[in-house]
Design a protein around this motif. Structure first.
Motif: not given
Length: 180
Positions: A77-101
């Motif tokens: 509950e504390v570390h994996m809050a199953k709320q929409a905002g947490a999923r939003f940030n997780a999706y944002d992280d996913l789509f922000g992944i870029r290959k490093k040099e």
């Protein structure tokens, strides 16, 4: 921690998949042996969870130090809050992944897999494709906002659900407030 508990055959006790043996009437020696084994594993599970959790995180376990299932549930509950905002940030992280040099393609793939695993863990029970579509539309609306809407975005991400109609109403209200 879950992998460690699995490797030591304790996870099913923590997840609740393996429940305490049912007490027969009359009590048999087989039941007593099975019950003792179950209790020993539960004791080991909650002991290991408590020891593996960082000192400052133990505050979350106050009053439930002897129940592995409740301990795990509280930590989740504390570390994996199953709320929409947490999923939003997780999706944002996913789509922000870029290959490093100097990064290999396999490393990028592993980072993507890890991000997807996080997203999957943040989904509540009963999460459907329709709910995903709703959240994705809401996320697109929120991501479309410029930086000067950052406090408004923060308030939206505190909501339990990212329903498109609710976001549309919030947009309307925000626009009305800004126009005043």
């Amino acid at each position: 921690m879950k992998a460690w508990l699995c490797a030591h055959q304790l996870w099913r006790h923590v997840s609740g998949d393996l429940t305490r043996p049912v007490k027969p009437n009359p009590v048999t020696s087989e039941y007593t042996s099975d019950d003792n084994q179950w209790l020993e594993k539960v004791d080991r599970a909650f002991g290991w969870i408590y020891l593996m959790v960082e000192q400052e995180q133990r505050i979350h376990l106050t009053g439930i130090e002897d129940n592995a299932i409740q301990m795990w549930t509280k930590l989740e509950e504390v570390h994996m809050a199953k709320q929409a905002g947490a999923r939003f940030n997780a999706y944002d992280d996913l789509f922000g992944i870029r290959k490093k040099e100097e990064e290999s393609l396999m490393s990028v793939t592993n980072r993507i897999d890890s991000a997807m695993h996080t997203i999957q863990n943040l989904r509540p029970k009963g999460f459907t494709l329709e709910k995903l579509d709703e959240e994705l539309a809401s996320m697109a609306m929120i991501r479309s906002l410029p930086d000067d809407y950052s406090s408004f975005v923060s308030s939206l991400l505190l909501m339990d659900k990212l329903e498109k109609s609710t976001i549309q109403q919030a947009f309307h209200t925000e626009e009305t407030q800004r126009d005043r």
